[in-house]
Design an enzyme around this catalytic site. Structure first.
Site, PDB file in Angstrom:
ATOM      1  N   ASP A  16       0.817  -1.209   0.000  1.00  0.00           N
ATOM      2  CA  ASP A  16       0.000   0.000   0.000  1.00  0.00           C
ATOM      3  C   ASP A  16       0.854   1.264   0.000  1.00  0.00           C
ATOM      4  O   ASP A  16       0.539   2.238  -0.681  1.00  0.00           O
ATOM      5  CB  ASP A  16      -0.931   0.008   1.208  1.00  0.00           C
ATOM      6  N   GLY A  17       1.953   1.252   0.736  1.00  0.00           N
ATOM      7  CA  GLY A  17       2.848   2.405   0.767  1.00  0.00           C
ATOM      8  C   GLY A  17       3.434   2.710  -0.595  1.00  0.00           C
ATOM      9  O   GLY A  17       3.612   3.871  -0.959  1.00  0.00           O
TER      10      GLY A  17
END
Length: 119
Positions: free
Chosen positions: A58-59
């Protein structure tokens, strides 16, 4: 366009590039690091990108949106290789079928809301 989060994800990226290139799809790199590790040309902004593939957690997809996403108007396919992958569209094991559908144009684009920082 390819954007890779972790060094470990380059092997998967190379498989994707081989499969797409074998179907006549041109793949470009988002940054110099992808050019170096994948041997593909860098996107120079002069041509439209049909889709951005972001490989990572997600980052990584959030970093892509912050660094590059605002300079292009293309849908993002997030291939989740992180721990949680809440924002992910597809997992690595679903990828062969997804790539086949992508090449054939058999996909839909899902609009998502974004947050903007106040000036």
């Amino acid at each position: 366009m390819m954007y890779i989060g972790k060094y470990e994800d380059y092997a998967l990226a190379k498989l994707i590039i081989n499969r797409l290139s074998g179907n006549g799809v041109e793949v470009v790199a988002a940054r110099d690091v992808e050019v170096k590790n994948l041997g593909i040309p860098k996107w120079d902004g002069s041509r439209d990108v049909n889709i951005a593939m972001v490989i990572g957690g997600d980052g990584t997809v959030l970093r892509f949106i912050h660094e590059i996403g605002n300079s292009m108007d293309a849908p993002i396919l997030h291939i989740g290789t992180g721990r949680v992958n809440y924002l992910s569209d597809v997992s690595a094991r679903e990828l062969p079928q997804v790539l086949d559908k992508l090449v054939k144009g058999e996909y839909t684009i899902e609009e998502r809301l974004t947050l903007k920082q106040r000036p």
